[in-house]
Design a protein around this motif. Structure first.
Motif, PDB file in Angstrom:
ATOM      1  N   THR A  46      58.151  -4.650  26.942  1.00  0.00           N
ATOM      2  CA  THR A  46      57.144  -4.590  25.881  1.00  0.00           C
ATOM      3  C   THR A  46      55.774  -4.542  26.555  1.00  0.00           C
ATOM      4  O   THR A  46      55.461  -5.397  27.377  1.00  0.00           O
ATOM      5  CB  THR A  46      57.246  -5.829  24.970  1.00  0.00           C
ATOM      6  OG1 THR A  46      58.593  -5.933  24.497  1.00  0.00           O
ATOM      7  CG2 THR A  46      56.310  -5.703  23.780  1.00  0.00           C
ATOM      8  N   THR A  59      54.906  -2.958  20.228  1.00  0.00           N
ATOM      9  CA  THR A  59      55.780  -3.038  19.054  1.00  0.00           C
ATOM     10  C   THR A  59      57.148  -3.621  19.396  1.00  0.00           C
ATOM     11  O   THR A  59      57.810  -3.172  20.332  1.00  0.00           O
ATOM     12  CB  THR A  59      55.967  -1.638  18.429  1.00  0.00           C
ATOM     13  OG1 THR A  59      54.674  -1.110  18.095  1.00  0.00           O
ATOM     14  CG2 THR A  59      56.831  -1.697  17.169  1.00  0.00           C
ATOM     15  N   LEU A  61      60.717  -5.660  17.210  1.00  0.00           N
ATOM     16  CA  LEU A  61      61.310  -5.886  15.891  1.00  0.00           C
ATOM     17  C   LEU A  61      61.413  -7.392  15.663  1.00  0.00           C
ATOM     18  O   LEU A  61      62.033  -8.108  16.453  1.00  0.00           O
ATOM     19  CB  LEU A  61      62.687  -5.227  15.810  1.00  0.00           C
ATOM     20  CG  LEU A  61      62.655  -3.708  15.984  1.00  0.00           C
ATOM     21  CD1 LEU A  61      64.050  -3.158  16.264  1.00  0.00           C
ATOM     22  CD2 LEU A  61      62.056  -3.028  14.758  1.00  0.00           C
ATOM     23  N   GLN A  65      61.949  -6.135  11.421  1.00  0.00           N
ATOM     24  CA  GLN A  65      60.773  -5.339  11.044  1.00  0.00           C
ATOM     25  C   GLN A  65      59.881  -5.095  12.245  1.00  0.00           C
ATOM     26  O   GLN A  65      59.646  -5.999  13.048  1.00  0.00           O
ATOM     27  CB  GLN A  65      59.965  -6.085   9.984  1.00  0.00           C
ATOM     28  CG  GLN A  65      60.651  -6.129   8.636  1.00  0.00           C
ATOM     29  CD  GLN A  65      59.661  -6.502   7.560  1.00  0.00           C
ATOM     30  OE1 GLN A  65      58.903  -7.444   7.727  1.00  0.00           O
ATOM     31  NE2 GLN A  65      59.658  -5.775   6.463  1.00  0.00           N
ATOM     32  N   ARG A  66      59.352  -3.871  12.338  1.00  0.00           N
ATOM     33  CA  ARG A  66      58.462  -3.572  13.464  1.00  0.00           C
ATOM     34  C   ARG A  66      57.097  -4.222  13.236  1.00  0.00           C
ATOM     35  O   ARG A  66      56.525  -4.116  12.146  1.00  0.00           O
ATOM     36  CB  ARG A  66      58.331  -2.060  13.675  1.00  0.00           C
ATOM     37  CG  ARG A  66      57.991  -1.294  12.415  1.00  0.00           C
ATOM     38  CD  ARG A  66      57.876   0.202  12.692  1.00  0.00           C
ATOM     39  NE  ARG A  66      57.831   0.953  11.440  1.00  0.00           N
ATOM     40  CZ  ARG A  66      57.321   2.173  11.330  1.00  0.00           C
ATOM     41  NH1 ARG A  66      56.803   2.772  12.390  1.00  0.00           N
ATOM     42  NH2 ARG A  66      57.344   2.805  10.174  1.00  0.00           N
ATOM     43  N   CYS A 118      60.890   1.203  19.672  1.00  0.00           N
ATOM     44  CA  CYS A 118      61.056   0.100  18.708  1.00  0.00           C
ATOM     45  C   CYS A 118      60.489   0.489  17.342  1.00  0.00           C
ATOM     46  O   CYS A 118      61.057   0.165  16.301  1.00  0.00           O
ATOM     47  CB  CYS A 118      60.372  -1.175  19.219  1.00  0.00           C
ATOM     48  SG  CYS A 118      61.278  -1.960  20.572  1.00  0.00           S
ATOM     49  N   SER A 119      59.368   1.207  17.364  1.00  0.00           N
ATOM     50  CA  SER A 119      58.758   1.629  16.111  1.00  0.00           C
ATOM     51  C   SER A 119      59.668   2.622  15.381  1.00  0.00           C
ATOM     52  O   SER A 119      59.856   2.537  14.158  1.00  0.00           O
ATOM     53  CB  SER A 119      57.389   2.258  16.396  1.00  0.00           C
ATOM     54  OG  SER A 119      56.662   2.457  15.213  1.00  0.00           O
ATOM     55  N   GLY A 122      62.463   0.813  13.761  1.00  0.00           N
ATOM     56  CA  GLY A 122      61.945   0.174  12.546  1.00  0.00           C
ATOM     57  C   GLY A 122      61.787   1.182  11.421  1.00  0.00           C
ATOM     58  O   GLY A 122      62.177   0.929  10.272  1.00  0.00           O
ATOM     59  N   ASN A 142      51.554   4.205  16.674  1.00  0.00           N
ATOM     60  CA  ASN A 142      51.910   4.263  18.095  1.00  0.00           C
ATOM     61  C   ASN A 142      51.177   5.416  18.755  1.00  0.00           C
ATOM     62  O   ASN A 142      51.505   6.580  18.528  1.00  0.00           O
ATOM     63  CB  ASN A 142      53.427   4.438  18.265  1.00  0.00           C
ATOM     64  CG  ASN A 142      54.178   3.214  17.786  1.00  0.00           C
ATOM     65  OD1 ASN A 142      54.428   3.059  16.591  1.00  0.00           O
ATOM     66  ND2 ASN A 142      54.505   2.336  18.701  1.00  0.00           N
TER      67      ASN A 142
ATOM     68  N   GLN B 102      53.291  -0.980  11.354  1.00  0.00           N
ATOM     69  CA  GLN B 102      53.459  -2.291  11.987  1.00  0.00           C
ATOM     70  C   GLN B 102      52.514  -3.319  11.377  1.00  0.00           C
ATOM     71  O   GLN B 102      52.893  -4.466  11.120  1.00  0.00           O
ATOM     72  CB  GLN B 102      53.161  -2.207  13.494  1.00  0.00           C
ATOM     73  CG  GLN B 102      54.211  -1.457  14.303  1.00  0.00           C
ATOM     74  CD  GLN B 102      53.818  -0.018  14.531  1.00  0.00           C
ATOM     75  OE1 GLN B 102      53.362   0.661  13.611  1.00  0.00           O
ATOM     76  NE2 GLN B 102      54.001   0.461  15.743  1.00  0.00           N
TER      77      GLN B 102
END
Lengths: 165, 329
Positions: A46, A59, A61, A65-66, A118-119, A122, A142, B102
């Motif tokens: 990350t 980002t 989870l 949820q992201r 990851c986004s 999500g 992103n 996000q």
């Protein structure tokens, strides 16, 4: 009014399930989730890009949820489940979105990629994006300074289509 | 971030009494704006009160036909809630026009209203800013003020309110529900945020010891005729240069009721009720919309770098009204 001077260092005990592993941790209350992951647990997949919620490199989870891990405190998430880029592969096999990023060359320098992936996961779970325009809109948190957006968008669209079949 | 003390509270009463008793204490919910400001030392709470354990997450129908939005429901939950999407699509669109996926997953409804301006001088500790440090001056006044206000500003502050959601809530004539030491009250959106005047450090009329518990939407959601039009420098994930929220009640091509709010132009969502009335009983057409747009910008005053905003605001108003009444541009 009573003046409450904060104690120099307040620590709290929390339990987090990170990539399936339970961690019991004592954290300084001002530790962001991002700093906990990177500095304390050495989960450096990350990334810290801007540390201001503007780039999306951080980002992860959180309970599916992201979110931007730079803009939340670890202490606020006692009992939560967190998935980072390190937790996506199962039984030695990459997550299909990870594999697709490699197959389609959807990055150059790779710094934004963990956040992008990851986004994207999500986004797929949210189920709101269907068209290319919607993917672009819902991936706009992103940033990719290499400008790999064309391939990123294609990968996410393909992953979306696969998730529907 | 500077050190602070932290406490998770489990009741509204506890949150409110902590706000009152603990010096320099702030509520934290989503934290997406507060933590950002704490990192750059623009906000320096000594104590954070975490309210995420409170039961303020519900979105439910109210007696009489309106909707209640819990203060802790996330912006994403709110925008995608079937009752909001179906009955208040203006609100749904406005929320989705702001921030990123996000951030919307984390940011709450209460926090959205209380987010601070994104004026670059407010964020920059090396410059003067009356909002950040009262009586230090306003560097934006003679600085790079392209993003700044054209309505309702003062010599002390020309910052704008950054929220998209608040612009839609203003047009919908929502009310903000808050609890303080003296109990609960509801505040009309028109009175919730304030103009900078000579004390721009105060963003809203919420008392320092009050906690937002929810937002009340009135029954009329303008789901047939609405528009949220946001003009910005990039197509997504950017604050508004100008935004317009429109809700119309129509019969044929005649406008029975119009509610219009402008964002990105003032210290609060900008409404001119007298100008809305100009449209009542009128046909939906470009000329009538131009009359409203002129009335909305009455008294506008731009600065060196944001003169374009006056014309942009007028044209965005007309275009949003055309969209809401299904007229071709």
């Amino acid at each position: 009014m009573e003046k409450n001077t904060p104690s120099p260092i307040q620590k709290e005990s929390i339990m987090l399930t990170i990539n399936g592993t339970v961690h019991r941790l004592e954290v300084e209350v001002w530790t962001t989730l991002l700093d906990l992951l990177r500095e304390r647990l050495k989960l450096t997949g990350t990334k810290k890009g801007c540390d201001q919620g503007q780039c999306g490199a951080c980002t992860v989870l959180l309970d599916g949820q992201r979110i931007n891990s730079c803009l939340t405190l670890a202490v606020m998430h006692d009992g939560s489940e967190i998935t980072t880029i390190e937790g996506l592969a199962q039984n030695g096999k990459l997550n299909p979105v990870q594999q697709a990023f490699i197959d389609r060359d959807a990055f150059q320098c790779g710094y934004c990629t963990p956040g992008q992936i990851c986004s994207a996961i999500g986004l797929i779970q949210e189920g709101k994006a269907k068209t290319k325009a919607e993917v672009r809109e819902l991936m706009s948190g992103n940033l990719c300074r290499c400008g790999a957006y064309t391939h990123i968008t294609e990968v996410v669209l393909e992953a979306l289509e696969r998730s529907r079949t | 971030m500077k050190p602070f003390s932290y406490q998770k509270v489990m009741g509204i009463t506890e949150a409110v009494s902590d706000l009152k008793e603990k010096n320099q204490s702030y509520i934290i919910a989503g934290g997406t704006n507060l933590l950002d400001l704490m990192k750059v030392h623009v906000m320096q709470p000594q104590h954070l009160i975490d309210i995420n354990g409170l039961k303020l997450h519900d979105i439910s129908e109210r007696d009489g036909g309106g909707l209640h939005l819990g203060a802790l429901a996330s912006n994403a939950q709110t925008a995608y809630h079937p009752l909001v999407e179906g009955r208040y699509p203006l609100l749904s669109q406005a929320i989705l026009a702001g921030a990123s996926a996000q951030l919307r997953n984390k940011a709450t409804n209460g926090g959205n209203l209380l987010q601070r301006t994104r004026c670059s001088y407010f964020y920059d500790n090396s410059t003067s800013c009356n909002k950040r440090e009262p009586e230090s001056g306003c560097a934006a006044l003679h600085g790079y003020n392209r993003d700044h206000a054209i309505l309702g500003h003062s010599e002390h502050c020309i910052a704008t309110h950054p929220s998209d959601m608040a612009v839609a809530l203003a047009a919908l004539e929502a009310r903000v529900v808050a609890t303080g030491p003296d109990g609960a009250r509801s505040i009309p959106m028109a009175d919730f945020h304030r103009l900078p005047s000579n004390n721009p450090q105060v963003d809203s009329n919420l008392e320092a010891e009050e906690l937002i518990t929810g937002i009340q939407l009135p029954p009329e959601g303008f789901a047939e005729h609405y528009a949220y039009l946001k003009v910005r420098d990039r197509a997504s994930y950017s604050f508004a240069l100008v935004s317009v929220a429109v809700g119309l009640r129509m019969e044929g091509n005649t406008i029975l009721k119009a509610r219009v709010a402008l964002g990105g132009v003032a210290h609060k969502p900008w409404r001119v009720p007298g100008a809305e009335e100009l449209l009542e009983g009128k046909e939906a057409d470009r000329e009538n919309f131009k009359v409203l747009s002129e009335a909305y910008l009455t008294g506008s005053e731009a600065f060196k770098h944001n003169k374009f905003k006056i014309k942009l605001a007028k044209q965005t108003l007309v275009r949003a009204l055309m969209q809401a009444s299904n007229l071709k541009l």
